[in-house]
Design an enzyme around this catalytic site. Sequence first.
Site, PDB file in Angstrom:
ATOM      1  N   LYS A 174       0.836  -1.204   0.000  1.00  0.00           N
ATOM      2  CA  LYS A 174       0.000   0.000   0.000  1.00  0.00           C
ATOM      3  C   LYS A 174       0.874   1.258   0.000  1.00  0.00           C
ATOM      4  CE  LYS A 174      -3.442  -2.787  -0.014  1.00  0.00           C
ATOM      5  NZ  LYS A 174      -4.323  -3.285   1.025  1.00  0.00           N
TER       6      LYS A 174
HETATM    7  C1  PLP Z   1      -5.297  -4.290   1.490  1.00  0.00           C
HETATM    8  C2  PLP Z   1      -6.778  -4.194   1.483  1.00  0.00           C
HETATM    9  C3  PLP Z   1      -7.565  -4.589   2.570  1.00  0.00           C
HETATM   10  C4  PLP Z   1      -7.021  -5.327   3.768  1.00  0.00           C
HETATM   11  O1  PLP Z   1      -5.969  -4.752   4.381  1.00  0.00           O
HETATM   12  P1  PLP Z   1      -4.974  -5.655   5.296  1.00  0.00           P
HETATM   13  O2  PLP Z   1      -4.125  -4.612   5.942  1.00  0.00           O
HETATM   14  O3  PLP Z   1      -4.225  -6.544   4.377  1.00  0.00           O
HETATM   15  O4  PLP Z   1      -5.828  -6.389   6.255  1.00  0.00           O
HETATM   16  C5  PLP Z   1      -8.924  -4.374   2.519  1.00  0.00           C
HETATM   17  N1  PLP Z   1      -9.512  -3.828   1.441  1.00  0.00           N
HETATM   18  C6  PLP Z   1      -8.788  -3.472   0.355  1.00  0.00           C
HETATM   19  C7  PLP Z   1      -9.498  -2.860  -0.790  1.00  0.00           C
HETATM   20  C8  PLP Z   1      -7.415  -3.660   0.342  1.00  0.00           C
HETATM   21  O5  PLP Z   1      -6.719  -3.317  -0.750  1.00  0.00           O
END
Ligand code: PLP
Length: 381
Positions: free
Chosen positions: A180
């Site tokens: 991210k």
């Molecule tokens: C990455 C992501 C999540 C989950 O995040 P984590 O930190 O991996 O639990 C949820 N929704 C979307 C759209 C994501 O890209």
Amino acid sequence: MIPYGRQAIDESDIEAVIEALRSDWLTTGPRVNEFEDAMASFTEASHAVAVNSGTAALHCAMHAIGIEPGDEVIVPAMTFVATANCVCYQGGTPVIADVCSETLLIDPEDVRKRITPRTKAVIAVDYAGQPADWDALRSIAKEHGLVLVADGCHALGATDRDRSVGRLADMTTFSFHPVKHITTCEGGMIVTEKSDWADSMRRFRNHGMTTDGRQREEGRGWQYDVPGPGYNYRLSDIQCALGSSQLARLPGWLAHRRAAASKYAESLEDVSGINMLETRPDVQHAWHLLVVSVENSVHGMSRDTMFHELRKLGIGANVHYTPLTNLTRFSSFKGQCPVAEMMGEKILTLPLHQRITEDQIEYVVDSIRNVLLTKSVHGED
Ligand SMILES: *Cc1c(COP(=O)(O)O)cnc(C)c1O
């Protein structure tokens, strides 16, 4: 392999983590508040609550708005499974809505069709990094008394006109997984304007307790109450130190991602049958993902062949996502989201991250061109 996404850690991050390790607090200390304050100010929100994943952030949001068995929450078909799973954690029922083919953002008209007397909320995903059509969603929500939650895990730093992601919905969640925009290894955050929701989430992330360890240690005594359910969803001080350090560099990274996306757009312009998604008017995209559609009808090459050919060339292409309606868990919705299911066959994620270079982008686009060319000579295997 050129990864589709990856973290960027520098000496300042390492220093920040070491400083946290040498401090009195490894978890639930001052660095948690510092990171929360920095995220609140970056997203222009009043309250920020740190948790240990984006998924935990979504669960906290579902609990705070009171989702319980019998309630329905509308979610888009084109998203990571956590967007729907979090509704199930509370015993609620996710209802899957279709997306717009040009953007893969939730289709407000399809949301409207799926509202029932049991609908309590909509979770819209700011897919790939651009804000959903929150104006349209807002008017539907007002009409039907629904809460709007943004799964903003792709969109930290995006804006719609003068409003940041963080202010567009009633509550917005973020993830700090390494792919991210910024990372805390694992981690997440919820931002909202409503202080009662923020208070509820602070308890929910800490076993439902009315005080945290630091408050008890720093003089409020040992007493606490547990008025409701809770989990251990705490984010550590070490991770928050990394988060604050990363957040300081985010503006530069957003600029890099935007420049890289423009470079892709320019380079892909003359490659027919490889189309970038559209950007909605008036939004500033945060470009978490660079998604193209591979138009088999134009050049005769399937997305899957393109995927395997690019992988052979050291390009970490990926697919975001298998539509929820194609997953076994949500198979009762199969066939109900034709746009997501059709686009699910075509989409391909190309590498885009904080440190990608112009040369790497040229290599990716040249490779796509060569794969298409070779294919038209030798035929698809
Ligand atoms: C990455 C992501 C999540 C989950 O995040 P984590 O930190 O991996 O639990 C949820 N929704 C979307 C759209 C994501 O890209």
